[in-house]
Design an enzyme around this catalytic site. Structure first.
Site, PDB file in Angstrom:
ATOM      1  N   GLU A 199      -6.069 -16.916 -20.296  1.00 39.63           N
ATOM      2  CA  GLU A 199      -7.310 -16.951 -20.295  1.00 39.63           C
ATOM      3  C   GLU A 199      -8.071 -16.749 -21.416  1.00 39.63           C
ATOM      4  OE1 GLU A 199      -9.810 -14.902 -17.426  1.00 39.63           O
ATOM      5  OE2 GLU A 199     -10.691 -16.690 -16.531  1.00 39.63           O
ATOM      6  N   CYS A 228     -14.905 -18.674 -14.852  1.00 41.22           N
ATOM      7  CA  CYS A 228     -13.400 -18.206 -14.308  1.00 41.22           C
ATOM      8  C   CYS A 228     -12.664 -19.385 -13.709  1.00 41.22           C
ATOM      9  CB  CYS A 228     -13.356 -16.931 -13.470  1.00 41.22           C
ATOM     10  SG  CYS A 228     -14.667 -17.453 -11.909  1.00 41.22           S
ATOM     11  N   LYS A 254     -22.716  -2.658  -9.758  1.00 34.97           N
ATOM     12  CA  LYS A 254     -22.722  -2.292 -11.119  1.00 34.97           C
ATOM     13  C   LYS A 254     -22.631  -3.571 -12.014  1.00 34.97           C
ATOM     14  CE  LYS A 254     -19.658  -1.517 -14.194  1.00 34.97           C
ATOM     15  NZ  LYS A 254     -20.431  -2.161 -15.371  1.00 34.97           N
ATOM     16  N   GLU A 270     -11.952 -11.209  -7.545  1.00 30.92           N
ATOM     17  CA  GLU A 270     -12.107 -12.679  -8.062  1.00 30.92           C
ATOM     18  C   GLU A 270     -11.875 -12.512  -9.374  1.00 30.92           C
ATOM     19  OE1 GLU A 270     -13.057 -15.497  -9.643  1.00 30.92           O
ATOM     20  OE2 GLU A 270     -15.441 -15.472  -9.031  1.00 30.92           O
TER      21      GLU A 270
HETATM   22  P1  ADP Z   1     -14.481  -9.198 -19.141  1.00 31.16           P
HETATM   23  O1  ADP Z   1     -13.342  -8.948 -19.656  1.00 31.16           O
HETATM   24  O2  ADP Z   1     -15.069 -10.540 -18.684  1.00 31.16           O
HETATM   25  O3  ADP Z   1     -15.897  -8.559 -19.936  1.00 31.16           O
HETATM   26  P2  ADP Z   1     -14.183  -7.208 -17.402  1.00 31.16           P
HETATM   27  O4  ADP Z   1     -13.268  -7.419 -16.353  1.00 31.16           O
HETATM   28  O5  ADP Z   1     -13.801  -6.362 -18.616  1.00 31.16           O
HETATM   29  O6  ADP Z   1     -14.685  -8.628 -17.872  1.00 31.16           O
HETATM   30  O7  ADP Z   1     -15.564  -6.760 -17.010  1.00 31.16           O
HETATM   31  C1  ADP Z   1     -16.231  -7.238 -15.607  1.00 31.16           C
HETATM   32  C2  ADP Z   1     -16.976  -6.047 -15.119  1.00 31.16           C
HETATM   33  O8  ADP Z   1     -15.949  -5.026 -14.976  1.00 31.16           O
HETATM   34  C3  ADP Z   1     -18.082  -5.224 -15.816  1.00 31.16           C
HETATM   35  O9  ADP Z   1     -18.939  -5.041 -14.985  1.00 31.16           O
HETATM   36  C4  ADP Z   1     -17.551  -4.189 -16.547  1.00 31.16           C
HETATM   37  O10 ADP Z   1     -18.399  -3.151 -16.901  1.00 31.16           O
HETATM   38  C5  ADP Z   1     -16.371  -3.529 -15.358  1.00 31.16           C
HETATM   39  N1  ADP Z   1     -15.383  -2.977 -15.857  1.00 31.16           N
HETATM   40  C6  ADP Z   1     -14.690  -3.008 -16.872  1.00 31.16           C
HETATM   41  N2  ADP Z   1     -13.718  -1.971 -16.782  1.00 31.16           N
HETATM   42  C7  ADP Z   1     -13.808  -1.425 -15.682  1.00 31.16           C
HETATM   43  C8  ADP Z   1     -13.009  -0.393 -15.098  1.00 31.16           C
HETATM   44  N3  ADP Z   1     -12.050   0.295 -15.612  1.00 31.16           N
HETATM   45  N4  ADP Z   1     -13.438  -0.010 -13.877  1.00 31.16           N
HETATM   46  C9  ADP Z   1     -14.294  -0.765 -13.168  1.00 31.16           C
HETATM   47  N5  ADP Z   1     -15.022  -1.590 -13.692  1.00 31.16           N
HETATM   48  C10 ADP Z   1     -14.660  -1.990 -15.076  1.00 31.16           C
END
Ligand code: ADP
Length: 497
Positions: free
Chosen positions: A401, A304, A195, A270
């Protein structure tokens, strides 16, 4: 009159725009490109212009169910499960060659979708081919062990794949993230449901198209663009998924762990960081300063492992702060395809606003603003390099961060102080030390609590070097021998002779 041929950057951009214009961008499930069951789509924008690039099919629970079923079928099928290690090596080498032949196009799609300058995207896409080659070499080296016994038994272990791997990646360097995840999982014989992030998913789609052209059996890789709380959570919770590998923020990583308890699937994470980059007075300052700027400005700080806390020995603090600020001022922001652009926009208006709120917090906390702090005039989510000096390590800008081109320069007294302050963080992904004193260099890297360390450099990578976090920067390792363990499980066998 002769018309000049387009520059390589213009040609790559034209090729990328042509691909993006070929509607629609769909989900890859079981070897077929399909619409979402709901028929929903979402927009993806160019962060440098704020213009719509295209619409993409939006995966939700029903699509996750279908992709997981396809990945399970592919995992069980002899075309994948009984493939010889050498054939798997050849399969990954074919992918590497395919990626290599499409570096300019992948880089241009990444620049348009993520906003990163073309030079940065080209370096990332180039690294992808090597990542597939690195893992191609591992296919025939995923070894079990033989265990000593008294001679009346034979005891051995088999290292077997985990099964269906759900992989959730972020938007910061998507083509690299997708390549790492695919290559690591496939070399160990797993199948994948990937995804990509909703903010930048186009190179994952293009990469999957290229991989499809190499005749990988259908369903071995599946790609589901969609949103985190829907598609991402459905994947993390899914009872048919054997492992979830997540790269992203620490907050979401914790949620993924909670969701993964549904069936106690294996989890690797990660996550975030606030990496210390420690410069002693005896260091080669020219190199240390140029690298310090590159690590916090590269990809606009949306990395990161970025060196966002620059610890500088007190005696050289002011000199280094001044030189870092003047070097960072040369990081010209602008059109990601222009040859003189070093800095692209941030990924979104939300991310830009978040970074601005940290710049405000830095000023309020009394840190000295040496560079930056001016709003960007024009379209695109740009934030220019921002440098604070005389920062206290306990300040919010030094602890959280930011994921933007914002640097905290923090003075330290001596070796012990550098280590103490460097380790005063909830994170532990990476760190570096700059000194000409060999003993000190090794003592300091040993004492710093992080998963990847550098001496007299920062940010350089090799797929053979494990990458992952101490503390709240993650679980497990990507790259290197450790990453093979992360995508396999051991089965021990006793034979009574
Ligand atoms: P950032 O803050 O850098 O955008 P995120 O951790 O929000 O990073 O997003 C990284 C990935 O995790 C993206 O593919 C996002 O769609 C996904 N993501 C965000 N929320 C969830 C969740 N509750 N469960 C699984 N994946 C998620």
């Amino acid at each position: 009159m002769t018309v000049a041929p387009p520059s390589p950057a213009e040609a790559a951009r034209a090729q990328a725009i042509a691909w993006i214009g070929q509607a629609p961008k769909r989900l890859l499930i079981g070897g077929q490109w399909v619409d979402a069951v709901s028929g929903k789509t979402f927009e993806t924008l160019n962060p440098a212009t704020e213009q719509l690039l295209c619409r993409v099919a939006e995966a939700e629970q029903a699509d996750v169910d279908a992709a997981v079923a396809a990945a399970r079928k592919a995992f069980e099928a002899p075309s994948w499960s009984a493939m010889s290690p050498h054939s798997r090596t050849r399969a990954l080498l074919r992918i590497a060659d395919k990626v290599e032949a499409h570096i300019p196009e992948l880089a241009a799609i990444e620049s348009l979708d993520n906003g990163m300058p073309l030079w940065y995207a080209t370096a990332a896409a180039t690294a992808c081919a090597d990542i597939f080659r690195y893992y191609a070499g591992w296919c025939s080296k995923v070894l079990g062990t033989t265990i000593p016994s008294d001679g009346s038994t034979l005891i051995y272990t088999l290292r077997e794949p985990l099964g269906v791997c759900g992989q959730i990646i972020p938007w910061n360097v998507p083509v690299l993230m997708a390549s790492i995840k695919f290559a690591n999982a496939l070399c160990c014989g797993n199948t994948v449901v990937l995804k990509p992030a909703e903010l930048a998913c186009l190179t994952s789609i293009r990469l999957a198209e290229l991989i499809q052209e190499t005749d990988l059996p259908p369903g071995v890789i599946n790609v589901l663009p969609g949103f985190g709380p829907t598609a991402g959570a459905a994947l993390a919770q899914h009872l048919g998924v054997d492992k979830i590998a997540f790269t992203g923020s620490t907050a979401v990583g914790k949620q993924v762990v909670r969701d993964a308890t549904s069936n106690l699937k294996k989890v690797t994470l990660e996550l975030g960081s606030k990496a210390p980059n420690v410069v002693f007075a005896d260091a080669d300052l020219d190199k240390a300063i140029a690298t310090a700027v590159k690590t916090f400005c590269g990809n606009s700080g949306q990395v990161c492992s970025a060196g966002t806390r620059l610890f500088v020995q007190e005696s050289i603090h002011d000199e280094v702060a001044e030189r870092v600020a003047s070097e960072a001022a040369t990081w010209k922001a602008g059109d990601p395809f222009a040859a003189d652009t070093k800095l692209g926009p941030l990924i979104s208006a939300r991310q830009r606003d978040r970074v601005w709120s940290y710049i405000g917090a830095g000023q309020e906390s009394g840190a000295a603003l040496r560079l930056g702090g001016k709003a960007w005039n024009g379209p695109g989510y740009f934030v220019e390099p921002t440098v604070f000096d005389n920062v206290k390590n306990g300040m919010k800008i030094a602890q959280e961060e930011i994921f933007g081109p914002v640097l905290s320069i923090i003075p330290f007294k001596d070796e012990d102080d550098a280590v103490l302050q460097g380790n005063e963080t909830t994170y532990g992904l990476s760190a570096a030390v700059w000194t000409r004193d060999v003993s000190r260099a090794h003592k300091v890297v040993k004492a710093l609590k992080a998963g990847r360390l550098w001496i007299n450099t920062f940010g350089e990578a090799d797929p053979a070097m494990a990458f992952g976090g101490y503390k709240q920067s993650g679980w497990g390792r990507e790259f290197g021998a450790e990453s093979i363990e992360a995508y396999t499980q051991a089965k021990s066998v006793m034979v009574r002779l």
